[in-house]
Design a protein around this motif. Structure first.
Motif, PDB file in Angstrom:
ATOM      1  N   PHE A  37      40.859 -48.457  91.939  1.00 31.91           N
ATOM      2  CA  PHE A  37      41.483 -49.268  90.908  1.00 31.91           C
ATOM      3  C   PHE A  37      41.395 -50.724  91.337  1.00 31.91           C
ATOM      4  O   PHE A  37      41.195 -51.029  92.509  1.00 31.91           O
ATOM      5  N   ARG A  38      41.598 -51.619  90.393  1.00 37.86           N
ATOM      6  CA  ARG A  38      41.652 -53.032  90.733  1.00 37.86           C
ATOM      7  C   ARG A  38      42.710 -53.716  89.879  1.00 37.86           C
ATOM      8  O   ARG A  38      43.029 -53.264  88.778  1.00 37.86           O
ATOM      9  N   GLN A  39      43.205 -54.820  90.424  1.00 35.55           N
ATOM     10  CA  GLN A  39      44.266 -55.543  89.732  1.00 35.55           C
ATOM     11  C   GLN A  39      44.171 -57.015  90.051  1.00 35.55           C
ATOM     12  O   GLN A  39      43.951 -57.405  91.194  1.00 35.55           O
ATOM     13  N   VAL A  40      44.344 -57.820  89.011  1.00 35.73           N
ATOM     14  CA  VAL A  40      44.470 -59.263  89.180  1.00 35.73           C
ATOM     15  C   VAL A  40      45.880 -59.640  88.775  1.00 35.73           C
ATOM     16  O   VAL A  40      46.510 -58.945  87.963  1.00 35.73           O
ATOM     17  N   PRO A  41      46.401 -60.722  89.308  1.00 34.26           N
ATOM     18  CA  PRO A  41      47.769 -61.121  88.985  1.00 34.26           C
ATOM     19  C   PRO A  41      47.985 -61.269  87.487  1.00 34.26           C
ATOM     20  O   PRO A  41      47.167 -61.863  86.787  1.00 34.26           O
ATOM     21  N   MET A  93      42.162 -57.447  93.570  1.00 35.07           N
ATOM     22  CA  MET A  93      42.559 -56.595  94.679  1.00 35.07           C
ATOM     23  C   MET A  93      42.130 -55.183  94.311  1.00 35.07           C
ATOM     24  O   MET A  93      42.462 -54.707  93.211  1.00 35.07           O
ATOM     25  N   TYR A  94      41.419 -54.550  95.202  1.00 36.28           N
ATOM     26  CA  TYR A  94      40.912 -53.204  94.949  1.00 36.28           C
ATOM     27  C   TYR A  94      41.726 -52.192  95.747  1.00 36.28           C
ATOM     28  O   TYR A  94      41.937 -52.363  96.950  1.00 36.28           O
ATOM     29  N   TYR A  95      42.150 -51.135  95.061  1.00 40.91           N
ATOM     30  CA  TYR A  95      42.994 -50.112  95.662  1.00 40.91           C
ATOM     31  C   TYR A  95      42.315 -48.747  95.618  1.00 40.91           C
ATOM     32  O   TYR A  95      41.714 -48.373  94.602  1.00 40.91           O
ATOM     33  N   CYS A  96      42.464 -48.019  96.684  1.00 40.17           N
ATOM     34  CA  CYS A  96      42.055 -46.622  96.740  1.00 40.17           C
ATOM     35  C   CYS A  96      43.249 -45.780  96.308  1.00 40.17           C
ATOM     36  O   CYS A  96      44.388 -46.080  96.679  1.00 40.17           O
ATOM     37  N   ALA A  97      42.975 -44.739  95.515  1.00 43.90           N
ATOM     38  CA  ALA A  97      44.050 -43.896  95.013  1.00 43.90           C
ATOM     39  C   ALA A  97      43.636 -42.431  95.044  1.00 43.90           C
ATOM     40  O   ALA A  97      42.441 -42.117  94.991  1.00 43.90           O
ATOM     41  N   ARG A 122      46.875 -49.929 100.518  1.00 43.45           N
ATOM     42  CA  ARG A 122      47.479 -51.251 100.369  1.00 43.45           C
ATOM     43  C   ARG A 122      46.567 -52.246  99.673  1.00 43.45           C
ATOM     44  O   ARG A 122      47.014 -53.321  99.274  1.00 43.45           O
ATOM     45  N   GLY A 123      45.318 -51.910  99.561  1.00 46.41           N
ATOM     46  CA  GLY A 123      44.399 -52.763  98.836  1.00 46.41           C
ATOM     47  C   GLY A 123      43.545 -53.633  99.738  1.00 46.41           C
ATOM     48  O   GLY A 123      43.898 -53.923 100.879  1.00 46.41           O
ATOM     49  N   THR A 124      42.406 -54.040  99.196  1.00 46.17           N
ATOM     50  CA  THR A 124      41.514 -54.961  99.876  1.00 46.17           C
ATOM     51  C   THR A 124      40.998 -55.960  98.839  1.00 46.17           C
ATOM     52  O   THR A 124      40.629 -55.575  97.727  1.00 46.17           O
ATOM     53  N   GLN A 125      41.013 -57.231  99.209  1.00 47.58           N
ATOM     54  CA  GLN A 125      40.676 -58.284  98.255  1.00 47.58           C
ATOM     55  C   GLN A 125      39.165 -58.464  98.145  1.00 47.58           C
ATOM     56  O   GLN A 125      38.458 -58.526  99.156  1.00 47.58           O
ATOM     57  N   VAL A 126      38.708 -58.560  96.914  1.00 49.62           N
ATOM     58  CA  VAL A 126      37.309 -58.886  96.623  1.00 49.62           C
ATOM     59  C   VAL A 126      37.301 -60.171  95.809  1.00 49.62           C
ATOM     60  O   VAL A 126      37.957 -60.254  94.762  1.00 49.62           O
ATOM     61  N   THR A 127      36.576 -61.169  96.296  1.00 51.66           N
ATOM     62  CA  THR A 127      36.479 -62.451  95.610  1.00 51.66           C
ATOM     63  C   THR A 127      35.011 -62.772  95.375  1.00 51.66           C
ATOM     64  O   THR A 127      34.222 -62.798  96.321  1.00 51.66           O
ATOM     65  N   VAL A 128      34.672 -62.993  94.120  1.00 51.47           N
ATOM     66  CA  VAL A 128      33.288 -63.302  93.746  1.00 51.47           C
ATOM     67  C   VAL A 128      33.266 -64.708  93.169  1.00 51.47           C
ATOM     68  O   VAL A 128      33.919 -64.991  92.171  1.00 51.47           O
ATOM     69  N   SER A 129      32.503 -65.572  93.791  1.00 52.36           N
ATOM     70  CA  SER A 129      32.427 -66.957  93.348  1.00 52.36           C
ATOM     71  C   SER A 129      31.145 -67.184  92.546  1.00 52.36           C
ATOM     72  O   SER A 129      30.124 -66.552  92.782  1.00 52.36           O
ATOM     73  N   SER A 130      31.247 -68.098  91.601  1.00 50.12           N
ATOM     74  CA  SER A 130      30.098 -68.370  90.725  1.00 50.12           C
ATOM     75  C   SER A 130      29.187 -69.417  91.338  1.00 50.12           C
ATOM     76  O   SER A 130      29.499 -70.077  92.303  1.00 50.12           O
TER      77      SER A 130
END
Length: 130
Positions: A37-41, A93-97, A122-130
């Protein structure tokens, strides 16, 4: 109980690739379905990819089809997400479930809601910049 620990997040430029891993421990024989799963604020947590532990059947949200691949190694109790052609909108933020029930219903429905899953990392952050 089941413990899930994610790894592999980081920062990457658009078009790049990342591979996320999730290590499961504890009473893993009770797990029948796992997913990412993933979640943004400010937004709801959404299912990105789901895989059935017994059949290997998968589900992908439309926005990642053809770019992300979910795999599992049941013997090692690991779940992976290979992400390619990453876009800035993949930043989250990417979460394993994991859950004890099936991934898919008899009518073809998918258990892809947050409330369907009991175990979370607890999640791991993935950030993709343009």
């Amino acid at each position: 109980q089941v413990q899930l620990v994610e790894s592999g997040g980081g920062s990457v430029q658009a078009g790049g690739s990342l591979r996320l891993s999730c290590a499961a421990s504890g009473y893993t024989s009770s797990i029948t379905c796992m997913g990412w799963f993933r979640q943004v604020p400010g937004k709801e947590r959404e299912a990105v990819a789901i895989i059935s532990r017994d059949s290997g059947s998968t589900y992908y949200v439309d926005s990642v089809k053809g770019r992300f691949t979910v795999t599992q190694d049941i013997a090692k109790n690991t779940l992976s997400l290979q992400m390619s052609s990453l876009k800035p909108e993949d930043t989250a933020m990417y979460y394993c479930a994991a859950r004890r029930g099936p991934c898919f219903g008899y009518n073809g429905s998918v258990f892809n809601h947050r409330e369907n899953y009991y175990y979370w990392g607890r999640g791991t952050q993935v950030t993709v910049s343009s």
